[in-house]
Design an enzyme around this catalytic site. Structure first.
Site, mmCIF file in Angstrom:
data_model
loop_
_atom_site.group_PDB
_atom_site.id
_atom_site.type_symbol
_atom_site.label_atom_id
_atom_site.label_comp_id
_atom_site.label_asym_id
_atom_site.label_seq_id
_atom_site.Cartn_x
_atom_site.Cartn_y
_atom_site.Cartn_z
ATOM 1 N N ASP A 1 0.830 -1.210 0.000
ATOM 2 C CA ASP A 1 0.000 0.000 0.000
ATOM 3 C C ASP A 1 0.862 1.257 0.000
ATOM 4 O OD1 ASP A 1 -2.285 -1.434 -0.108
ATOM 5 O OD2 ASP A 1 -2.679 -1.382 2.056
ATOM 6 N N CYS A 2 1.958 1.181 0.746
ATOM 7 C CA CYS A 2 2.823 2.375 0.807
ATOM 8 C C CYS A 2 3.833 2.429 -0.341
ATOM 9 C CB CYS A 2 3.521 2.457 2.165
ATOM 10 S SG CYS A 2 4.116 0.882 2.787
ATOM 11 N N TYR A 3 4.159 1.267 -0.915
ATOM 12 C CA TYR A 3 5.104 1.210 -2.041
ATOM 13 C C TYR A 3 4.465 0.422 -3.188
ATOM 14 C CZ TYR A 3 8.566 2.756 1.372
ATOM 15 O OH TYR A 3 9.249 3.464 2.321
#
Lengths: 410, 140
Positions: A139-141
């Protein structure tokens, strides 16, 4: 009164441009002319140097983030894999890493034309490098793939971090077998056809400070043409070995972990190497200044090639199969003469470390200090020395019964 | 006299024992440096030919008579001083001291006139500073 100088006094002289700085080669002649005491009074700093293959070298790089961001699972620089099991866009490129498609020793002996050392050289030379990376997406990368071209200027950080450099003494390698060997000590011809060796002898940093009195954690040095520091003792640091009366080890002994900003370095002093049949590596230029705090330090730096001995080791059986053999010692002056005598036979010697380049490094470092651009540092902490109780360990042979992926079975 | 030659052979010539005759009939010392024959049996031979002036000339006339094309071997091994890091490993493998270390300074030099193109230096140079340049044409 006995000669005593502090780091502060020496640095004061460097700042004023009054320091007397000589190389570890020049100091020998000065001692012969003036004697130890007078030389110790006059000389403030002795510079050392070495330039040879040092496999345990590499660089940490932070590439900066892509948009969308990626958590790099695998990274390649010009096809050579860098370790990326650290934060998202950090990686470590090791000097001995091979290109993904390298044929290795499938056709023996392999050529190993391009590896991590060549990547580091090309980066420092300002060349364009292909950067490929893959991730699994989070989700963050969310990004899963990067394929682009970078130069050293494009990355946030790039610093050398070499876990084992500047080995204090090294083996003299011979081949007692009956076929040619292709080793990290070069090509070794059968029936003791030649003898490989690798150290800059009287110019070598740790042979000029055999007990690490002035070389310790925090020591500022010449590294790869720029500024570096001693970060720790090197891996396999083993100071408690047989030593001569002059304190110089007669076996592989001390090592250094070195660190320095790649962006300030010079491609002339970080050179990718290809050892036929063995692999890729990198020649690293290291120069360390030694403050002449007292006459004892001067005596150490006045060490001559003829006072340095290294153990003769067989690379057909002795080294690869860890068989202890007593083959005696080779004298460094004789090694440099081009021939040594082994069991009554005159044997040609094959150098691996560049003496002329080591001399240039000592000279460059000397000029930096004379110009007041480079001051000496007192070590923050000392390295373990000859009185240490370090045991040189090997991998234990155990059967991993009951362990799954290293954890106990439930 | 002594010279390095590149000799080009046709298929018919490569079936004859030319080297044997050069040694046996003309008393020449021959050192074969490189040789190759392609699937069509055409090929070349790089060799060093040594002997008295008379036997050298008679030997080369013999080869000319067979239709072997001969050319002197020009520049062959090139040492790139810019790439060389002066480690000196090559000098211990060089049989003719063409690559030699000046022991006082430990600096490496290359003397082209002493080189016999054996190629040992190509394998042992870790920087790939030494290259082989052969001027070999397509087989005649």
């Amino acid at each position: 009164m006995a000669v005593q100088k502090s780091y502060e006094e020496i640095n004061e002289k460097i700042k004023k441009g009054e320091a007397v700085v000589v190389t570890a080669e020049e100091v020998i002649g000065i001692v012969a002319e003036k004697g130890y005491e007078k030389a110790a009074r006059e000389i403030d700093v002795v510079t050392t140097g070495t330039f040879g293959p040092m496999c345990s070298s590499g660089a940490f790089i932070n590439f900066g983030h892509s948009n969308p961001r990626i958590k790099m699972k695998k990274v390649w620089l010009n096809g050579v894999e860098a370790y990326s099991g650290i934060a998202a866009v950090d990686a470590y490129i090791g000097a001995a890493q091979l290109a993904e498609n390298d044929p290795e020793n499938k056709v023996f002996p392999g050529r190993f034309v391009y590896g991590g050392g060549h990547v580091i050289h090309d980066l420092v030379a300002g060349q364009e490098i292909r950067l490929e990376a893959v991730g699994y997406g989070t989700d963050c990368y969310p990004n899963r793939k990067v394929d682009t071209v970078i130069t050293l200027d494009d990355v946030n950080d790039a610093f050398l971090f070499n876990p084992r450099n500047a080995y204090q003494n090294y083996n003299c390698a011979i081949n007692l077998g009956d076929r040619t060997l292709y080793t990290y000590m070069g090509i070794l011809k059968p029936h003791v056809g030649n003898a490989g060796y690798s150290t800059s002898g009287q110019l070598s940093p740790l042979l000029n400070d055999p007990y690490y009195r002035t070389i310790g954690i925090g020591t500022r040095i010449f590294l790869g043409g720029g500024i570096g520091y001693v970060a720790w003792n090197g891996t396999q640091h083993h100071p408690n070995v047989l030593r001569g009366e002059n304190g110089v080890p007669m076996a592989t002994a001390g090592t250094l972990t070195l660190i320095g900003d790649l962006k300030g370095m010079d491609p002339n002093w970080l050179v990718g190497l290809s050892y036929i049949g063995y692999g890729a590596t990198m020649a690293v230029g290291v120069g360390i200044p030694i403050p002449i705090l007292d006459e004892e330090m001067l005596r150490y730096t006045a060490v001559k090639d003829e006072d340095i001995y290294c153990p003769i080791v067989d690379y057909s059986e002795g080294y690869p199969y860890c068989k202890p053999m007593d083959l005696g010692f080779a004298n460094f002056k004789e090694l440099k003469s081009g021939r040594i005598e082994i069991n009554g036979k005159s044997v040609v010697t094959t150098p691996q470390s560049s003496y002329p380049r080591a001399k240039q490094i000592a000279e460059i470092l000397k000029q930096w200090i004379l110009k007041g651009e480079f001051e000496l540092t007192r070590p923050v902490a000392a390295l373990p020395s000859a009185d240490a109780d370090i045991v040189f360990k090997s991998i234990p042979e155990r059967i991993p019964n009951g362990l799954v992926n290293g954890r106990n079975k439930k | 006299m002594k010279n390095k030659l590149v000799c080009y052979f046709s298929a018919a010539q490569s079936e004859q024992p030319i080297i044997y005759r050069l040694i046996k009939n003309y008393d020449l010392i021959i050192n074969i440096l490189k040789a190759d024959i392609n699937p069509q049996k055409e090929g070349y031979l790089v060799m060093e030919l040594e002997g008295s002036k008379e036997s050298y000339e008679a030997g080369t006339r013999f080869m000319e008579g067979l239709g072997v094309v001969m050319e002197p071997l020009s520049e062959s091994i090139v040492w790139n001083e810019q790439i060389c890091i002066q480690c000196g490993a090559c000098a211990s493998f060089c049989p003719t001291e063409a690559l030699a270390i000046e022991r006082e300074t430990m600096e490496v030099s290359f003397y082209n006139d002493k080189c016999v193109v054996c190629g040992m230096c190509l394998e042992c140079c870790p920087t790939r500073a030494i290259n082989l340049y052969f001027e070999i044409k397509e087989a005649v």
